[in-house]
Design a protein around this motif. Structure first.
Motif, mmCIF file in Angstrom:
data_model
loop_
_atom_site.group_PDB
_atom_site.id
_atom_site.type_symbol
_atom_site.label_atom_id
_atom_site.label_comp_id
_atom_site.label_asym_id
_atom_site.label_seq_id
_atom_site.Cartn_x
_atom_site.Cartn_y
_atom_site.Cartn_z
ATOM 1 N N PRO A 99 0.815 -1.217 0.000
ATOM 2 C CA PRO A 99 0.000 0.000 0.000
ATOM 3 C C PRO A 99 0.858 1.281 0.000
ATOM 4 C CG PRO A 99 -0.889 -1.594 1.553
ATOM 5 C CD PRO A 99 0.401 -2.165 1.045
ATOM 6 N N LYS A 100 2.019 1.259 0.663
ATOM 7 C CA LYS A 100 2.826 2.477 0.749
ATOM 8 C C LYS A 100 3.991 2.551 -0.240
ATOM 9 C CE LYS A 100 4.284 3.736 5.029
ATOM 10 N NZ LYS A 100 4.529 3.434 6.466
ATOM 11 N N TYR A 101 4.515 1.404 -0.660
ATOM 12 C CA TYR A 101 5.771 1.402 -1.414
ATOM 13 C C TYR A 101 5.666 0.666 -2.746
ATOM 14 C CZ TYR A 101 7.642 2.413 3.237
ATOM 15 O OH TYR A 101 7.879 2.952 4.482
ATOM 16 N N ARG A 102 6.632 0.986 -3.592
ATOM 17 C CA ARG A 102 6.814 0.255 -4.843
ATOM 18 C C ARG A 102 8.316 0.246 -5.085
ATOM 19 N NH1 ARG A 102 3.859 -0.350 -9.711
ATOM 20 N NH2 ARG A 102 5.328 -0.601 -11.401
ATOM 21 N N VAL A 103 8.954 -0.903 -4.929
ATOM 22 C CA VAL A 103 10.412 -0.979 -5.104
ATOM 23 C C VAL A 103 10.769 -2.032 -6.145
ATOM 24 C CG1 VAL A 103 11.370 -0.071 -2.953
ATOM 25 C CG2 VAL A 103 10.428 -2.370 -2.985
ATOM 26 N N SER A 104 11.861 -1.768 -6.860
ATOM 27 C CA SER A 104 12.241 -2.657 -7.965
ATOM 28 C C SER A 104 13.613 -3.273 -7.744
ATOM 29 C CB SER A 104 12.330 -1.857 -9.270
ATOM 30 O OG SER A 104 11.152 -1.152 -9.481
ATOM 31 N N GLU A 118 16.029 5.463 -1.577
ATOM 32 C CA GLU A 118 15.069 6.576 -1.692
ATOM 33 C C GLU A 118 13.810 6.312 -0.877
ATOM 34 O OE1 GLU A 118 14.358 7.125 -5.886
ATOM 35 O OE2 GLU A 118 16.477 7.644 -6.196
ATOM 36 N N LYS A 119 13.393 5.039 -0.817
ATOM 37 C CA LYS A 119 12.159 4.705 -0.102
ATOM 38 C C LYS A 119 12.404 4.559 1.401
ATOM 39 C CE LYS A 119 10.362 4.395 -4.213
ATOM 40 N NZ LYS A 119 10.707 3.431 -5.198
ATOM 41 N N PHE A 120 13.583 4.093 1.755
ATOM 42 C CA PHE A 120 13.874 3.836 3.176
ATOM 43 C C PHE A 120 15.132 4.614 3.581
ATOM 44 C CE2 PHE A 120 11.437 0.236 1.661
ATOM 45 C CZ PHE A 120 10.461 0.107 2.634
ATOM 46 N N THR A 121 14.971 5.915 3.734
ATOM 47 C CA THR A 121 16.121 6.781 3.999
ATOM 48 C C THR A 121 16.790 6.436 5.339
ATOM 49 O OG1 THR A 121 14.503 8.363 4.785
ATOM 50 C CG2 THR A 121 15.427 8.775 2.613
ATOM 51 N N ASP A 122 15.999 5.944 6.316
ATOM 52 C CA ASP A 122 16.556 5.610 7.630
ATOM 53 C C ASP A 122 17.495 4.413 7.579
ATOM 54 O OD1 ASP A 122 14.244 4.171 6.917
ATOM 55 O OD2 ASP A 122 13.881 3.545 9.002
ATOM 56 N N GLU A 123 17.447 3.635 6.503
ATOM 57 C CA GLU A 123 18.274 2.419 6.417
ATOM 58 C C GLU A 123 19.293 2.528 5.280
ATOM 59 O OE1 GLU A 123 18.175 -0.053 8.520
ATOM 60 O OE2 GLU A 123 16.135 -0.706 9.011
ATOM 61 N N SER A 124 19.572 3.737 4.844
ATOM 62 C CA SER A 124 20.368 3.946 3.632
ATOM 63 C C SER A 124 21.694 3.160 3.599
ATOM 64 C CB SER A 124 20.632 5.438 3.495
ATOM 65 O OG SER A 124 21.169 5.681 2.249
ATOM 66 N N ASN A 161 10.796 -2.671 10.085
ATOM 67 C CA ASN A 161 10.008 -3.877 9.831
ATOM 68 C C ASN A 161 9.335 -3.895 8.464
ATOM 69 O OD1 ASN A 161 10.528 -5.456 12.066
ATOM 70 N ND2 ASN A 161 9.009 -4.348 13.315
ATOM 71 N N GLU A 162 8.980 -2.717 7.985
ATOM 72 C CA GLU A 162 8.341 -2.675 6.659
ATOM 73 C C GLU A 162 9.334 -3.099 5.581
ATOM 74 O OE1 GLU A 162 4.990 0.729 7.589
ATOM 75 O OE2 GLU A 162 6.700 1.280 6.357
ATOM 76 N N LEU A 163 10.568 -2.646 5.734
ATOM 77 C CA LEU A 163 11.613 -3.029 4.777
ATOM 78 C C LEU A 163 11.908 -4.535 4.882
ATOM 79 C CD1 LEU A 163 13.841 -2.465 2.715
ATOM 80 C CD2 LEU A 163 15.304 -1.699 4.584
ATOM 81 N N LYS A 164 11.994 -5.026 6.116
ATOM 82 C CA LYS A 164 12.292 -6.455 6.313
ATOM 83 C C LYS A 164 11.187 -7.316 5.693
ATOM 84 C CE LYS A 164 13.780 -6.027 10.853
ATOM 85 N NZ LYS A 164 14.209 -6.574 12.147
ATOM 86 N N VAL A 315 2.732 -8.662 -4.790
ATOM 87 C CA VAL A 315 1.734 -7.751 -4.243
ATOM 88 C C VAL A 315 1.482 -8.116 -2.783
ATOM 89 C CG1 VAL A 315 -0.578 -6.783 -4.571
ATOM 90 C CG2 VAL A 315 0.679 -7.693 -6.537
ATOM 91 N N MET A 316 1.680 -7.138 -1.903
ATOM 92 C CA MET A 316 1.454 -7.361 -0.465
ATOM 93 C C MET A 316 0.283 -6.499 -0.012
ATOM 94 S SD MET A 316 5.414 -7.199 0.796
ATOM 95 C CE MET A 316 5.109 -7.437 2.541
ATOM 96 N N SER A 317 -0.622 -7.099 0.751
ATOM 97 C CA SER A 317 -1.841 -6.375 1.138
ATOM 98 C C SER A 317 -1.581 -5.341 2.232
ATOM 99 C CB SER A 317 -2.903 -7.358 1.593
ATOM 100 O OG SER A 317 -2.415 -8.067 2.708
ATOM 101 N N ASN A 318 -0.556 -5.584 3.066
ATOM 102 C CA ASN A 318 -0.264 -4.644 4.151
ATOM 103 C C ASN A 318 1.225 -4.362 4.218
ATOM 104 O OD1 ASN A 318 -2.907 -4.560 5.423
ATOM 105 N ND2 ASN A 318 -2.508 -6.716 5.899
#
Lengths: 472, 86
Positions: A99-104, A118-124, A161-164, A315-318
């Protein structure tokens, strides 16, 4: 003395899956007289295609990985497979949508790293270290991590956790396990060979790949017999002496190689009497990977608003989906919520495939649930990704674990051989059983790899081991 | 267990995993250079050593095992420790 009507070969291979074919090619190329006996009427195992009403569907495997960094490129080159089959590359190879991200994930490592950063600046910084770790392949450091899970790796590098969850989700599709149960070695291989070096597709369909290997095998002087089930592996004084076919024909061979399901190899083809008590206990304790549910859709030409074609779309629902929970629901066959799925749209935009991990339930369960699950998955795709999908369907069917079992005879329709737990990794008896000489296993039941990159590696390695023995 | 029989077992494991004939494997044999051991085979050899000798190889010991003789040395040490613990 052997009966005179026996047929004599240097090596006989049970099963024309990709691993059996690759192994056969190398042995035949080295001048050995090789027979491959396959129960199905076409080669390839899970790597095949079928056609219905003008649509061509990949049956299970639907992309190739490891062409640039893995063994596949080398094997293609050595066997001249690249001269027979044209491979098209799709880049990026995988996209994860939440729902929040799209990464390739793409072939360009730096570009992939930048996209995640770019999507996860805290884990750069951690993102860079993680991807560099994935691409490094030092046998000693891998051995150090032999009892790690892929969750241990993700926890070592990240706190988000979202990145993991995004990085763990493709394991549910590529190993049918959550990161907490997947061996770190296998998880790393999946990223390195299936995802970061994935996105290759044989022009014309997945069946072109086994057909190309089969063609080379025959050109090297090998003999491929299709629709040729095997009844027994014959053994004399703890030495495998070949096979007995279902029609009673005895095939004598110095080396017997099984590219089929491990339980069938040991319990049915070899027979319990020959198996040591220890190994029987080990075999009974082994857990197979989950099977899969594959939705096959053929659409009309008017369908637009399609996502990228030729690539894996996860595709992830959450966001921050708990992958252990997803795994437990799937294992029970609880599909009330489809928490995520893998979607693939063919380059000609006429075929859509969707994949879910699935448990091996009895026939009546799948008779009751096949259509229900197919329809709810289709509606989910319509809601999430492809608007009006249901209005454009011209053909719909699905493969259940029962279907996968029926065509390939893999135990419980297992999609990836034994489950890739750290405790089920690299067990020598599943590769070269110590209690029967002259018998080798190849393919995804060897505890050494699965998927096209994995089984191709094992196939080549089995041939190397046999040729070393021959030349000693 | 004598060092000689430990050596024989380790050579047999290395031969099973790599496909090289036991006759070609000596104490000086380097797993990686001589037997073409890659990541999965290095794991396979370690797992087989642990199972055969009923010992557990610590992660920090792995980088020190490159040759058959280093493996024999480590197994000998771990077996001694195990005996002392009993």
């Amino acid at each position: 003395m052997y009966k005179s009507d026996n047929q004599i070969y240097d090596a006989v291979i049970i099963g024309a899956g990709l691993s059996g074919l690759v192994c056969g090619c190398y042995l035949a190329k080295a001048g050995m007289k090789v027979l491959i006996a396959e129960q199905h009427y076409k080669p390839g195992g899970y790597c095949t295609s079928f056609s219905r009403q003008g649509f061509t569907f990949s049956a299970a495997a639907h992309f190739v990985g490891g062409l640039k960094n893995g063994n596949l490129g080398k094997i293609f080159n050595e066997l001249g497979i690249d001269k027979i089959v044209e491979i098209k590359k799709y880049d990026p190879s995988n996209i994860v949508i939440t729902p929040k991200y799209r990464v390739s994930f793409g072939n360009d490592l730096e570009k992939t790293i930048r996209d995640f950063q770019e999507k996860f600046t805290d884990e750069s910084d951690n993102i860079r270290s993680f991807f560099y770790y994935l691409m490094s392949s030092d046998p000693k450091s891998t051995t150090t991590m032999r009892s790690w899970t892929f969750k241990d790796v993700l926890d070592k590098y990240f706190t988000n956790n979202e990145l993991k969850s995004i990085l763990g989700f493709p394991l549910l599709g590529n190993a049918a396990l959550p990161p907490s149960l997947t061996s770190a070695f296998i998880g790393t291989k999946i990223f390195k060979e299936f995802i970061l070096d994935g996105g290759y597709y044989p022009v014309g369909g997945m069946h072109k790949l086994p057909e190309a290997f089969a063609q080379r095998f025959c050109e090297y002087g090998g003999e491929l017999r299709l629709s040729c089930p095997v009844r027994k592996i014959t053994v004399r004084n703890n030495n495998a002496t070949g096979i007995r076919l279902s029609d009673g024909t005895n095939i004598l061979a110095k080396y017997t190689i099984s590219n089929c399901d491990a339980r069938q190899t040991f319990l049915k083809l070899l027979g319990k009497k020959l198996i040591s008590e220890d190994f029987m206990d080990a075999l009974n304790a082994m857990i197979p990977s989950l099977s899969g549910f594959v939705l096959y859709l053929g659409t009309d030409e008017r369908l637009n608003k399609l996502p990228e074609t030729g690539i894996n779309i996860w595709v992830m629902s959450n966001d921050g989906l708990d992958l252990d929970d997803v795994y437990l629901s799937v294992k029970k066959g609880d599909y009330r919520d489809i928490d995520g799925y893998l979607l693939y749209v063919s380059p000609d935009k006429r075929v859509i495939l969707a994949f879910l991990p699935a448990p091996f339930k009895n026939k009546s369960y799948w008779v009751r649930n096949k259509l229900k699950l197919a329809e709810s998955l289709m509606r989910r795709i319509e809601k999430d990704i492809i608007p009006d999908l249901t209005k454009h369907i011209k053909f719909m069917d699905a493969a259940t674990p029962q279907t996968l079992f029926r065509y390939t005879l893999n135990y419980k329709g297992a999609a990836f051989g034994w489950a890739s737990f750290p405790s089920q990794l690299a067990i020598t008896d599943f590769r070269k059983p110590s209690f029967v000489k002259g018998l080798y296993m190849t393919g995804h039941w060897t505890t050494k790899g699965f998927g096209i990159p994995g089984v191709i590696y094992v196939g080549e390695d089995t041939a190397k081991m046999i040729l070393r023995r021959e030349n000693a | 267990m004598s060092e000689n029989s430990i050596e024989k077992e380790i050579i047999s494991i290395a031969s099973d995993v790599s496909g090289f004939d036991p006759e070609e494997i000596t104490l000086e044999t380097n797993f990686y250079k001589d037997l073409e051991v890659d990541s999965i085979k290095a794991i396979e050899i370690t797992v087989a050593i642990e199972k055969t000798f009923k010992i557990s190889v610590r992660d920090e010991d792995v980088p020190n095992i490159t040759t058959v003789s280093q493996a024999v040395e480590l197994v000998t040490k771990l077996l001694k420790q195990k005996d002392a613990d009993v």
